[in-house]
Design a protein around this motif. Sequence first.
Motif, PDB file in Angstrom:
ATOM      1  N   SER A  43       0.937  -1.111   0.063  1.00  0.00           N
ATOM      2  CA  SER A  43       0.077  -0.178  -0.081  1.00  0.00           C
ATOM      3  C   SER A  43       0.958   1.242   0.095  1.00  0.00           C
ATOM      4  CB  SER A  43      -0.804   0.040   1.187  1.00  0.00           C
ATOM      5  OG  SER A  43      -1.705  -1.138   1.274  1.00  0.00           O
ATOM      6  N   PRO A  44       0.361   2.315  -0.618  1.00  0.00           N
ATOM      7  CA  PRO A  44       1.216   3.548  -0.366  1.00  0.00           C
ATOM      8  C   PRO A  44       1.537   4.144   0.885  1.00  0.00           C
ATOM      9  CG  PRO A  44      -1.060   3.964  -1.160  1.00  0.00           C
ATOM     10  CD  PRO A  44      -0.964   2.424  -1.218  1.00  0.00           C
ATOM     11  N   LEU A  45       0.860   3.786   1.830  1.00  0.00           N
ATOM     12  CA  LEU A  45       1.027   4.327   3.161  1.00  0.00           C
ATOM     13  C   LEU A  45       1.304   2.891   4.160  1.00  0.00           C
ATOM     14  CD1 LEU A  45      -1.475   7.254   3.710  1.00  0.00           C
ATOM     15  CD2 LEU A  45       0.996   7.295   2.972  1.00  0.00           C
ATOM     16  N   VAL A  46       2.137   2.838   5.000  1.00  0.00           N
ATOM     17  CA  VAL A  46       2.148   2.079   6.015  1.00  0.00           C
ATOM     18  C   VAL A  46       2.055   2.698   7.451  1.00  0.00           C
ATOM     19  CG1 VAL A  46       3.579   0.584   4.930  1.00  0.00           C
ATOM     20  CG2 VAL A  46       4.579   2.165   6.174  1.00  0.00           C
ATOM     21  N   PHE A  47       1.234   2.084   8.601  1.00  0.00           N
ATOM     22  CA  PHE A  47       0.966   2.603   9.679  1.00  0.00           C
ATOM     23  C   PHE A  47       1.552   1.651  10.825  1.00  0.00           C
ATOM     24  CE2 PHE A  47      -1.307   3.661  13.696  1.00  0.00           C
ATOM     25  CZ  PHE A  47      -1.173   4.849  13.690  1.00  0.00           C
ATOM     26  N   LEU A  48       2.459   2.173  11.595  1.00  0.00           N
ATOM     27  CA  LEU A  48       3.201   1.281  12.810  1.00  0.00           C
ATOM     28  C   LEU A  48       2.335   1.432  13.885  1.00  0.00           C
ATOM     29  CD1 LEU A  48       6.969   1.826  12.088  1.00  0.00           C
ATOM     30  CD2 LEU A  48       5.431   0.195  11.011  1.00  0.00           C
ATOM     31  N   LEU A  49       1.921   0.469  14.460  1.00  0.00           N
ATOM     32  CA  LEU A  49       1.065   0.285  15.729  1.00  0.00           C
ATOM     33  C   LEU A  49       1.723  -0.545  16.671  1.00  0.00           C
ATOM     34  CD1 LEU A  49      -1.534   1.645  17.173  1.00  0.00           C
ATOM     35  CD2 LEU A  49      -2.593  -0.576  16.353  1.00  0.00           C
ATOM     36  N   ASN A  50       2.184  -0.384  17.798  1.00  0.00           N
ATOM     37  CA  ASN A  50       2.610  -0.924  19.004  1.00  0.00           C
ATOM     38  C   ASN A  50       1.626  -1.776  19.486  1.00  0.00           C
ATOM     39  OD1 ASN A  50       5.190   0.215  18.693  1.00  0.00           O
ATOM     40  ND2 ASN A  50       5.385   0.607  20.908  1.00  0.00           N
ATOM     41  N   PRO A  51       2.027  -3.209  19.787  1.00  0.00           N
ATOM     42  CA  PRO A  51       1.077  -4.130  20.335  1.00  0.00           C
ATOM     43  C   PRO A  51       0.465  -3.798  21.570  1.00  0.00           C
ATOM     44  CG  PRO A  51       3.104  -5.029  20.685  1.00  0.00           C
ATOM     45  CD  PRO A  51       3.287  -3.657  19.730  1.00  0.00           C
TER      46      PRO A  51
END
Length: 299
Positions: A86-94
Amino acid sequence: MASVDVIVVCWNDREKIATALDSVFALPEVERDPLFARVVVSDNGSSDGSREFLRARYGERVAIVENGANLGFGAACNRAFAATSSPLVFLLNPDAELRRGALSEIVRFMDANPRCGIAGSRIYNYDGSIQESCGEFDTWVGAFLRSSAWGEWPFFRRFANGASLREWGHATERRVDLAIGAALCIRRAVLEQIGPFDERFFLYHEEVDFAKRAAAAGFETWYVPSSEAVHEGMGSARGQYDVEKRKQASRRKYWRKHHGLLWYAALVAALVGRYLLYSAALLAALATLRRIVRGNGAA
């Protein structure tokens, strides 16, 4: 609106990760359009049944990248970057969870600001207070002042790293040097131009190094308060790492990489000198006190 890959790094996070993933699937924008967000868990060889738990609870809604061993945060993210498109990635902590509209708000901001390569959400602690989730790049003087009592003096305080951000209410959009990786959106074009995270940073400072390289390539980093998340902090690291030791090791690597060995040695010398100065002052005060006590006793 651009689509986004939500990436969660997991290492023995079975007890926490469901809260993070459930918060993604509960977002109205995700419920309305299942193709808007793809969720990927990059598992660092968990031994607590995390993978089995994820497959049983989410089935095909969550893709799992199996790394087979604990590669560190940056390397685990890189494996997920390579497995997504995807053109964007979103990092989310567990150990974090998204609030209503978090993804749509940050994606909307990225769509409207093409020079923005990195955007960080407003992050709350679970007690409702605001986390310091963005910052300034270290300078020699700023780092010294923030790490010493000199930085508490009114005249010098404004020159310490992050001083202006600590006086800001975190309620408005603002261009910043860096944002933390607990809830962080990255434009894939940045990854393609400057490369992924530097895997020499096992834990901590990988996103600082990445933001530094992105800025050098002409990309901007922004703080987007309309996108909100709640973050416990330390997640997998709690009880499994010497957290302070990991932070200091990564900070040393960052300084050597971006400031050179000479400036790093100068900073260490200055900080050591500070403690020697404090120790000398304390010893002098104790000697003076001893002479006073002896003088009173003799009288």
